[in-house]
Design a protein around this motif. Structure first.
Motif, PDB file in Angstrom:
ATOM      1  N   LEU A 231       1.083  -1.194   0.047  1.00 48.94           N
ATOM      2  CA  LEU A 231      -0.059   0.234   0.167  1.00 48.94           C
ATOM      3  C   LEU A 231       0.802   1.112   0.236  1.00 48.94           C
ATOM      4  N   ASP A 232       2.194   1.380   0.811  1.00 50.31           N
ATOM      5  CA  ASP A 232       3.247   2.011   0.539  1.00 50.31           C
ATOM      6  C   ASP A 232       3.197   2.815  -0.553  1.00 50.31           C
ATOM      7  N   ARG A 233       3.756   1.584  -0.976  1.00 48.32           N
ATOM      8  CA  ARG A 233       4.503   1.757  -2.435  1.00 48.32           C
ATOM      9  C   ARG A 233       2.988   2.393  -3.923  1.00 48.32           C
ATOM     10  N   LYS A 234       1.808   1.491  -3.762  1.00 49.00           N
ATOM     11  CA  LYS A 234       0.795   2.436  -4.086  1.00 49.00           C
ATOM     12  C   LYS A 234       1.326   3.643  -4.237  1.00 49.00           C
ATOM     13  N   ASP A 235       1.171   4.201  -3.032  1.00 47.13           N
ATOM     14  CA  ASP A 235       0.557   5.869  -2.825  1.00 47.13           C
ATOM     15  C   ASP A 235       1.607   6.579  -3.323  1.00 47.13           C
ATOM     16  N   THR A 236       3.065   6.002  -3.577  1.00 44.93           N
ATOM     17  CA  THR A 236       4.237   6.618  -3.909  1.00 44.93           C
ATOM     18  C   THR A 236       4.232   6.758  -5.856  1.00 44.93           C
ATOM     19  N   LEU A 237       3.689   5.718  -5.711  1.00 43.01           N
ATOM     20  CA  LEU A 237       3.079   5.597  -7.570  1.00 43.01           C
ATOM     21  C   LEU A 237       2.132   6.622  -8.125  1.00 43.01           C
ATOM     22  N   GLY A 238       1.861   6.498  -6.766  1.00 48.17           N
ATOM     23  CA  GLY A 238      -0.020   7.624  -7.141  1.00 48.17           C
ATOM     24  C   GLY A 238      -1.507   6.880  -7.208  1.00 48.17           C
TER      25      GLY A 238
END
Length: 281
Positions: free
Chosen positions: A274-281
């Motif tokens: 989820l953190d990676r997903k938020d970082t990628l937008g």
């Protein structure tokens, strides 16, 4: 299965095989979780045993037959007996062809993708009433919300799973696009490596949805060899799948070996994803 239940299940499978004229003097346990998988000897038959369910085993038998008739890469039922569900002592027993494992080795992502694509092509030809992916997500949501069935799940972890399941169920349900009949859980544990190539087993979680949901269960490298994959949808399906299987591990009735340890590990993986997903937008 617990020890007492295991003994009864083995006895039921051996008794059924013997009554059908198959020599079953011994049984080797190949897998023991929520369902028991046995190799019966000397007849060399694979028996799958589970507590009597509501037509789940019969659905799997009928679907496996239809897929095999369509030339799909699936494990075959035992040809020496009638292809149906046998019931004894509170257990459903199905009998399948036993495939001698090929010498262990790395399954190439290209071979995995090719086999899964062939399975999907065959499944598109079938009109089978099955739940939608989002119906299976809803089952996980109910489990997360039920403190009695998931008593060891910490509040913050319960919130994480509940929010993830709700949000991604909505996103995937509203996305639109092509959908079809799916295996439901085509992970490596449900793929046999045989001299006849890769064969899929265990169709009791069959559902409808985008092929990306099935691909989410396969090793990440497989998707690069599967045509026409929506990578954004695949990323969302991977997180959704992880949230679902993590939920099952916190069910107080879960019998997967090391299930609780996996549940803890997977919660960390969900947070990282989820953190990676938020970082990628």
């Amino acid at each position: 299965m617990q020890a007492s239940e295991l003994r009864r299940a083995v006895a039921a499978a051996m008794s059924i095989a013997s009554s059908l004229g198959l020599a079953a003097d011994d049984a080797i346990v190949l897998n023991n979780s929520n369902k028991l998988t046995l190799r019966l000897l000397p007849c060399d038959v694979l028996a799958r045993v589970a507590p009597v369910a509501h037509q789940v085993a019969q659905f799997e038998v009928e679907l496996a037959q239809r897929l095999a008739d369509s030339g799909c890469p699936v494990a075959a039922l035992e040809p020496r007996v009638e292809p149906r569900v046998y019931e004894r002592d509170g257990f459903d027993v199905t009998l399948w062809t036993y495939y001698e494992p090929v010498t262990p080795g790395e399954v190439s992502p290209a071979d995995y993708a090719n086999a899964l694509e062939r399975l999907h092509v065959g499944m598109r030809k079938l009109d089978v009433p099955t739940p939608h992916v989002t119906d299976r997500v809803e089952q996980a949501q109910r489990l997360v919300a039920n403190h009695d069935h998931t008593p060891a799940l910490a509040d913050q972890d319960r919130e994480l799973l509940g929010d993830t399941l709700r949000d991604l169920r909505r996103v995937i349900g509203e996305r639109g696009g092509a959908e079809q009949l799916l295996h439901g859980e085509p992970h490596p544990g449900n793929v046999l490596t045989t001299k006849d190539g890769l064969l899929f087993i265990d169709f009791e979680t069959c559902c409808r949805g985008p092929v990306e949901f099935d691909l989410a269960h396969a090793p990440e490298e497989v998707s690069a060899h599967y045509p026409g994959v929506n990578q954004d949808l695949l990323r969302e399906c991977r997180i959704l799948m992880l949230a679902m299987v993590t939920t099952w591990r916190w069910d107080r009735g879960d019998q997967l070996p090391n299930g609780r340890r996996l549940g803890v590990e997977w919660l960390s993986q969900i947070r990282a994803a989820l953190d990676r997903k938020d970082t990628l937008g």
